[in-house]
Motif scaffolding. Structure first.
Motif, short mmCIF file in Angstrom:
data_model
loop_
_atom_site.label_atom_id
_atom_site.label_comp_id
_atom_site.label_asym_id
_atom_site.label_seq_id
_atom_site.Cartn_x
_atom_site.Cartn_y
_atom_site.Cartn_z
N ASP A 24 -3.81 110.84 32.44
CA ASP A 24 -5.04 111.63 32.46
C ASP A 24 -6.13 111.08 31.55
N ASP A 25 -6.14 109.75 31.36
CA ASP A 25 -7.21 109.07 30.66
C ASP A 25 -7.30 109.43 29.18
N GLU A 26 -6.23 109.87 28.59
CA GLU A 26 -6.22 110.25 27.18
C GLU A 26 -5.82 109.04 26.34
N ALA A 27 -6.59 108.77 25.30
CA ALA A 27 -6.25 107.67 24.41
C ALA A 27 -4.95 107.98 23.70
N ALA A 28 -4.05 107.04 23.70
CA ALA A 28 -2.74 107.21 23.05
C ALA A 28 -2.24 105.83 22.67
N GLY A 29 -1.20 105.78 21.89
CA GLY A 29 -0.63 104.49 21.52
C GLY A 29 -1.50 103.77 20.51
N TYR A 30 -1.50 102.46 20.63
CA TYR A 30 -2.27 101.65 19.70
C TYR A 30 -3.76 101.91 19.87
N ARG A 31 -4.47 101.84 18.75
CA ARG A 31 -5.94 101.96 18.76
C ARG A 31 -6.48 101.09 17.63
N PHE A 32 -7.50 100.30 17.93
CA PHE A 32 -8.08 99.40 16.96
C PHE A 32 -9.60 99.53 17.00
N GLN A 33 -10.23 99.21 15.87
CA GLN A 33 -11.69 99.24 15.81
C GLN A 33 -12.15 98.14 14.85
N ILE A 34 -13.28 97.55 15.17
CA ILE A 34 -13.91 96.60 14.28
C ILE A 34 -15.40 96.95 14.25
N LEU A 35 -16.00 96.80 13.07
CA LEU A 35 -17.43 97.06 12.91
C LEU A 35 -18.14 95.76 12.55
N GLY A 36 -19.28 95.57 13.16
CA GLY A 36 -20.12 94.41 12.84
C GLY A 36 -21.56 94.87 12.74
N LYS A 37 -22.41 93.98 12.34
CA LYS A 37 -23.84 94.31 12.29
C LYS A 37 -24.33 94.58 13.70
N ALA A 38 -25.35 95.39 13.81
CA ALA A 38 -25.87 95.79 15.12
C ALA A 38 -26.27 94.58 15.97
N ASP A 39 -26.69 93.51 15.33
CA ASP A 39 -27.10 92.33 16.10
C ASP A 39 -25.98 91.28 16.20
N SER A 40 -24.74 91.69 15.92
CA SER A 40 -23.60 90.78 16.03
C SER A 40 -23.43 90.29 17.46
N LYS A 41 -22.84 89.14 17.59
CA LYS A 41 -22.50 88.62 18.91
C LYS A 41 -21.25 89.37 19.38
N PRO A 42 -21.33 90.13 20.48
CA PRO A 42 -20.20 90.94 20.93
C PRO A 42 -18.92 90.15 21.18
N PHE A 43 -19.03 88.94 21.72
CA PHE A 43 -17.82 88.17 21.99
C PHE A 43 -17.17 87.66 20.70
N ALA A 44 -17.97 87.43 19.66
CA ALA A 44 -17.40 87.05 18.36
C ALA A 44 -16.63 88.24 17.78
#
Length: 193
Positions: free
Chosen positions: A89-109
């Protein structure tokens, strides 16, 4: 899969790609693209392009596959890139990760950095089955505190090695260390544990 509809552009899609956003007491459901567009306008960012990534499968130390979905959100002067597994049912579960970068960061980097963090986490095992029961595998346990889904509950659950562990079950695992000292350190979701 649960679908949501964007109050701004009318697009519909999987619920995990939508955000509930509020201003002046008014709440709206926005797709991540519209959310990012509004945040870029609010921050007076010219030329911001919404990054979008296809799901990715990675294998853990036990040779189990995990499919990760991605969401990018512009948060003022930062770009958040999240990776998460989905349960029914589309609920986030299991592993979850997050990274923060500057707003003008290169998304693929940022994506490359996030994938490296994910691979490191998937290469570790904190729990092991012993006599049919889960036990702490070593002296360190890393995980995430979550709401257990019960409106009246006063205890959380935890996610360790991508699996949900009830609070009482974690307590039972800790009994093997009775008399030992411990250190509980809380980290921001974007910090690597």
């Amino acid at each position: 899969m649960t679908q949501s509809r964007c109050d701004r552009c009318g697009a519909s899609g999987p619920a995990h790609d939508f955000v509930s956003a509020g201003t002046d007491g008014t709440w709206r459901v926005l797709c991540s693209r519209c959310f990012n567009t509004e945040m870029a306008q609010f921050a007076d960012m010219q030329g911001f392009e919404h990054p979008s990534f296809t799901p990715l499968r990675l294998r853990d130390v036990d040779n189990s596959d995990h499919e990760f979905h991605f969401r990018s959100l512009l948060l003022g002067d930062q770009l958040s890139l999240e990776a998460f597994e989905l349960a029914g049912d589309d609920e986030a579960a299991g592993y979850r990760f997050q990274i923060l970068g500057k707003a003008d960061s290169k998304p693929f980097a940022l994506l490359g950095q996030l994938i490296q963090t994910m691979k490191r986490a998937l290469s570790m095992k904190h729990l092991q089955a012993e006599a049919g029961r889960l036990q702490i595998a070593d002296m360190t346990v890393r995980g995430r505190v979550e709401w257990n889904g019960d409106e009246g509950a006063s205890q959380p659950c935890v996610i360790i090695d991508g699996r949900r562990i009830e609070w009482n079950d974690l307590g039972a695992m800790l009994l093997a260390f009775e008399g030992w000292q411990f250190r509980l350190e809380m980290l921001d979701p974007s910090d690597e544990a």
